[in-house]
Write a protein that holds these residues in place. Structure first.
Motif, PDB file in Angstrom:
ATOM      1  N   PRO A  99      64.598  21.888  18.198  1.00  0.00           N
ATOM      2  CA  PRO A  99      64.972  20.663  17.524  1.00  0.00           C
ATOM      3  C   PRO A  99      64.301  19.728  19.067  1.00  0.00           C
ATOM      4  O   PRO A  99      63.362  18.732  18.659  1.00  0.00           O
ATOM      5  N   SER A 100      64.635  20.313  20.683  1.00  0.00           N
ATOM      6  CA  SER A 100      63.906  19.737  21.678  1.00  0.00           C
ATOM      7  C   SER A 100      62.215  19.790  21.032  1.00  0.00           C
ATOM      8  O   SER A 100      61.059  19.184  21.837  1.00  0.00           O
ATOM      9  N   GLN A 101      61.353  20.660  20.716  1.00  0.00           N
ATOM     10  CA  GLN A 101      60.180  20.993  20.673  1.00  0.00           C
ATOM     11  C   GLN A 101      59.148  20.316  19.656  1.00  0.00           C
ATOM     12  O   GLN A 101      57.987  19.581  20.176  1.00  0.00           O
ATOM     13  N   SER A 102      60.344  19.955  18.546  1.00  0.00           N
ATOM     14  CA  SER A 102      59.583  18.559  17.488  1.00  0.00           C
ATOM     15  C   SER A 102      59.858  17.504  17.629  1.00  0.00           C
ATOM     16  O   SER A 102      58.676  17.033  17.366  1.00  0.00           O
ATOM     17  N   LEU A 103      61.094  17.223  18.626  1.00  0.00           N
ATOM     18  CA  LEU A 103      60.649  15.964  18.503  1.00  0.00           C
ATOM     19  C   LEU A 103      60.217  15.583  20.176  1.00  0.00           C
ATOM     20  O   LEU A 103      59.357  14.419  20.133  1.00  0.00           O
ATOM     21  N   SER A 104      59.963  16.295  20.772  1.00  0.00           N
ATOM     22  CA  SER A 104      58.884  16.414  21.849  1.00  0.00           C
ATOM     23  C   SER A 104      57.251  16.179  21.417  1.00  0.00           C
ATOM     24  O   SER A 104      56.984  15.244  22.157  1.00  0.00           O
ATOM     25  N   LYS A 105      56.748  16.633  20.518  1.00  0.00           N
ATOM     26  CA  LYS A 105      55.681  16.926  20.184  1.00  0.00           C
ATOM     27  C   LYS A 105      55.633  16.025  19.502  1.00  0.00           C
ATOM     28  O   LYS A 105      54.906  14.696  19.389  1.00  0.00           O
ATOM     29  N   ALA A 106      56.463  15.074  18.582  1.00  0.00           N
ATOM     30  CA  ALA A 106      55.988  13.592  18.293  1.00  0.00           C
ATOM     31  C   ALA A 106      56.516  12.834  19.129  1.00  0.00           C
ATOM     32  O   ALA A 106      55.822  11.482  18.911  1.00  0.00           O
ATOM     33  N   LEU A 107      57.005  12.666  19.895  1.00  0.00           N
ATOM     34  CA  LEU A 107      57.200  11.871  20.761  1.00  0.00           C
ATOM     35  C   LEU A 107      55.307  11.462  21.672  1.00  0.00           C
ATOM     36  O   LEU A 107      55.619  10.091  22.372  1.00  0.00           O
ATOM     37  N   GLN A 108      55.168  12.935  21.400  1.00  0.00           N
ATOM     38  CA  GLN A 108      53.730  12.650  22.695  1.00  0.00           C
ATOM     39  C   GLN A 108      52.705  11.536  21.804  1.00  0.00           C
ATOM     40  O   GLN A 108      51.927  10.877  22.765  1.00  0.00           O
ATOM     41  N   THR A 109      52.720  11.131  20.401  1.00  0.00           N
ATOM     42  CA  THR A 109      52.282  10.026  19.768  1.00  0.00           C
ATOM     43  C   THR A 109      52.514   9.232  19.193  1.00  0.00           C
ATOM     44  O   THR A 109      52.146   8.152  18.670  1.00  0.00           O
ATOM     45  N   SER A 110      53.906   8.633  19.316  1.00  0.00           N
ATOM     46  CA  SER A 110      54.712   8.070  18.733  1.00  0.00           C
ATOM     47  C   SER A 110      54.573   6.507  19.274  1.00  0.00           C
ATOM     48  O   SER A 110      54.849   6.218  20.884  1.00  0.00           O
ATOM     49  N   ARG A 111      54.114   5.306  18.322  1.00  0.00           N
ATOM     50  CA  ARG A 111      53.537   4.019  19.476  1.00  0.00           C
ATOM     51  C   ARG A 111      54.560   2.724  18.847  1.00  0.00           C
ATOM     52  O   ARG A 111      54.228   2.305  19.613  1.00  0.00           O
ATOM     53  N   HIS A 112      55.547   3.415  18.754  1.00  0.00           N
ATOM     54  CA  HIS A 112      56.324   2.154  17.857  1.00  0.00           C
ATOM     55  C   HIS A 112      58.134   2.591  19.019  1.00  0.00           C
ATOM     56  O   HIS A 112      58.679   1.417  18.327  1.00  0.00           O
ATOM     57  N   LEU A 113      58.454   4.029  18.975  1.00  0.00           N
ATOM     58  CA  LEU A 113      59.960   3.541  19.110  1.00  0.00           C
ATOM     59  C   LEU A 113      60.667   3.291  20.844  1.00  0.00           C
ATOM     60  O   LEU A 113      59.931   3.928  21.668  1.00  0.00           O
ATOM     61  N   ALA A 114      60.870   2.655  20.597  1.00  0.00           N
ATOM     62  CA  ALA A 114      61.065   2.211  21.631  1.00  0.00           C
ATOM     63  C   ALA A 114      62.671   2.335  22.878  1.00  0.00           C
ATOM     64  O   ALA A 114      61.939   2.626  24.250  1.00  0.00           O
ATOM     65  N   ILE A 115      63.336   2.607  22.055  1.00  0.00           N
ATOM     66  CA  ILE A 115      64.864   3.761  22.347  1.00  0.00           C
ATOM     67  C   ILE A 115      65.099   4.009  22.231  1.00  0.00           C
ATOM     68  O   ILE A 115      64.685   4.669  20.785  1.00  0.00           O
ATOM     69  N   LEU A 116      65.312   5.229  22.858  1.00  0.00           N
ATOM     70  CA  LEU A 116      65.988   6.966  22.422  1.00  0.00           C
ATOM     71  C   LEU A 116      67.026   7.131  23.928  1.00  0.00           C
ATOM     72  O   LEU A 116      66.819   7.169  25.350  1.00  0.00           O
ATOM     73  N   HIS A 117      68.845   7.790  22.320  1.00  0.00           N
ATOM     74  CA  HIS A 117      69.864   7.713  23.287  1.00  0.00           C
ATOM     75  C   HIS A 117      69.965   9.392  22.908  1.00  0.00           C
ATOM     76  O   HIS A 117      70.193   9.653  21.477  1.00  0.00           O
ATOM     77  N   LEU A 118      69.717  10.071  24.090  1.00  0.00           N
ATOM     78  CA  LEU A 118      69.951  11.705  24.361  1.00  0.00           C
ATOM     79  C   LEU A 118      71.287  12.004  24.618  1.00  0.00           C
ATOM     80  O   LEU A 118      70.803  12.121  25.976  1.00  0.00           O
ATOM     81  N   ASP A 119      72.468  11.542  24.399  1.00  0.00           N
ATOM     82  CA  ASP A 119      73.701  11.671  25.240  1.00  0.00           C
ATOM     83  C   ASP A 119      74.232  12.930  25.239  1.00  0.00           C
ATOM     84  O   ASP A 119      74.013  13.395  23.892  1.00  0.00           O
ATOM     85  N   ASN A 120      74.090  14.130  25.699  1.00  0.00           N
ATOM     86  CA  ASN A 120      74.893  15.214  25.726  1.00  0.00           C
ATOM     87  C   ASN A 120      74.744  16.293  24.223  1.00  0.00           C
ATOM     88  O   ASN A 120      74.799  16.543  23.675  1.00  0.00           O
ATOM     89  N   THR A 121      73.111  16.502  25.070  1.00  0.00           N
ATOM     90  CA  THR A 121      72.248  16.972  23.859  1.00  0.00           C
ATOM     91  C   THR A 121      72.104  18.446  24.859  1.00  0.00           C
ATOM     92  O   THR A 121      71.061  19.144  24.522  1.00  0.00           O
ATOM     93  N   GLN A 122      72.679  18.951  25.786  1.00  0.00           N
ATOM     94  CA  GLN A 122      71.948  20.405  26.622  1.00  0.00           C
ATOM     95  C   GLN A 122      70.368  20.290  26.679  1.00  0.00           C
ATOM     96  O   GLN A 122      69.829  20.934  26.796  1.00  0.00           O
ATOM     97  N   LEU A 123      70.283  19.002  27.353  1.00  0.00           N
ATOM     98  CA  LEU A 123      68.684  18.786  27.483  1.00  0.00           C
ATOM     99  C   LEU A 123      68.160  19.717  28.401  1.00  0.00           C
ATOM    100  O   LEU A 123      67.373  19.974  29.260  1.00  0.00           O
ATOM    101  N   SER A 124      69.234  20.418  29.570  1.00  0.00           N
ATOM    102  CA  SER A 124      68.554  20.955  30.976  1.00  0.00           C
ATOM    103  C   SER A 124      67.810  21.949  30.651  1.00  0.00           C
ATOM    104  O   SER A 124      67.782  22.538  29.924  1.00  0.00           O
ATOM    105  N   GLY A 125      66.847  22.508  31.218  1.00  0.00           N
ATOM    106  CA  GLY A 125      65.682  23.437  31.228  1.00  0.00           C
ATOM    107  C   GLY A 125      64.162  23.217  30.854  1.00  0.00           C
ATOM    108  O   GLY A 125      64.411  22.122  31.042  1.00  0.00           O
ATOM    109  N   THR A 126      64.378  24.044  29.077  1.00  0.00           N
ATOM    110  CA  THR A 126      63.146  23.686  29.199  1.00  0.00           C
ATOM    111  C   THR A 126      63.163  22.801  27.756  1.00  0.00           C
ATOM    112  O   THR A 126      61.885  22.090  27.926  1.00  0.00           O
TER     113      THR A 126
END
Length: 362
Positions: A99-126
């Motif tokens: 999930p983090s890999q696919s979303l991150s890859k999309a964000l590299q070239t995203s031009r319109h998404l302005a607000i992203l909420h990722l509360d409590n998604t176990q993001l620590s680390g990789t």
């Protein structure tokens, strides 16, 4: 405003496909799929349709745990390609690995998404490493919420410092309820010192900061030109931390809102903040709820507000802390000291209590 609510509903592939007639006919401001029992194939089909018909500006997929790999792939494609989607909420789900890999890859070239909420998604680390790597080059995202992710004071704080160093378009960063601690605050402040434009709101409530951590913030504050909101509430800064921040706060020319609720501040800290208020020409809002500022500190704040012309809101406990004094052993009457905030209300119309209403005037 058009909204589509499917929160809590079971949505298999056939159910999602049945929604096509709605999605192709209407454009929604908000599609709420929070806690919807999405199956992997259904999620993939639904997200593909939302992209194809450009159906919404705001999508909430929080608490959707059955999205699966194909669903995450479709979501990444939506983030990358949509010209309509400007806000995405994906909270209370695990973003470890794919999930983090696919979303991150999309964000590299995203031009319109302005607000992203990722509360409590176990993001620590990789996962955070992948996200920050993508956002270093992202020029569209303006608001990022990463609260409740157990972000630590080591690798995670270093990544966040790099994000602040290399990203100049992010305007709001929410990092409350993590584990950054004083060493993590040092990394954040190193990144902040590179911010010449961009970041306006930094929320750091409940991150286990102490007075020692404010030394790092004191070095960064005078250099910040755009930061307008800083919330340090629920950290044990104490009077020492407030004293450390007093001079840098006076030197800063951008800060409008300062949150110090539940920071173990007493009268000494209240007096220091009063000195800051007396000097500041731009501060509008100070939150001191949940502290032990008693009569001496309140008097100092009241006097400062007679001088200050910018403050429109001062948040205090609805029942201010008060001392009692004893006249003598012969006359053991207890007299509550007068509330200086109320006494100065007529002279200080800018002063407000917790409720946002003017204090009671005698």
């Amino acid at each position: 405003m058009l909204q589509e609510e499917t929160a809590g509903e079971r949505l298999d592939q056939s159910s999602c496909e049945a929604l096509e007639v709605v999605l192709k006919s209407l454009c929604f401001d908000f599609i709420n799929l929070q806690a919807a029992r999405l199956e992997e194939n259904g999620a993939s089909s639904l997200l593909d349709m939302i992209l194809y018909y450009e159906s919404t500006a705001h999508l909430d997929l929080s608490d959707c745990r059955g999205v699966g790999a194909s669903g995450w792939r479709a979501l990444a494609h939506l983030v990358k390609q949509s010209v309509c989607l400007t806000r995405l909420d994906v909270c209370n789900v695990s973003m470890v690995n794919y999930p983090s890999q696919s979303l991150s890859k999309a964000l590299q070239t995203s031009r319109h998404l302005a607000i992203l909420h990722l509360d409590n998604t176990q993001l620590s680390g990789t996962p955070l490493f992948s996200l920050v790597g993508a956002l270093k080059s992202n020029r569209a995202l303006q608001e990022l919420v990463l609260s409740n992710n157990q972000l630590n004071s080591y690798q995670d704080a270093m990544q966040l410092g790099d994000l602040l160093r290399f990203n100049s378009t992010l305007q709001t960063l929410e990092l409350s309820n993590n584990l950054l601690a004083d060493t993590g605050l040092e990394d954040l402040c190193e990144g902040l010192r590179w911010q010449r434009m961009g970041l306006k709101v930094l929320l750091l409530r409940n991150n286990h900061f102490s007075a020692s951590g404010t030394l790092h913030l004191a070095k960064a504050l005078p250099t910040l030109k755009t930061l307008e909101v800083l919330d340090l509430g629920d950290n044990c800064l104490e009077n020492e931390g407030v004293q450390t921040l007093k001079e840098p706060l006076m030197m800063n020319r951008s800060l409008l809102h300062l949150g110090l609720a539940h920071c173990h501040v007493t009268c000494e800290g209240g007096v220091a903040l009063a000195e800051f208020l007396a000097e500041s020409r731009q501060i509008r809002h100070l939150d001191l709820r949940g502290n032990e500022v008693r009569t001496g500190g309140l008097m100092a704040l009241a006097l400062a507000l007679r001088i200050n012309r910018s403050v429109d809101t001062l948040d205090l406990d609805t029942t201010p802390k008060q001392e009692e004094c004893v006249e003598s052993n012969d006359s053991p009457q207890h007299h509550t000291l007068p509330d200086p905030i109320h006494q100065s209300a007529n002279q200080s119309p800018n002063l407000y209590t917790e409720s946002g209403k003017p204090p009671y005037r005698r």
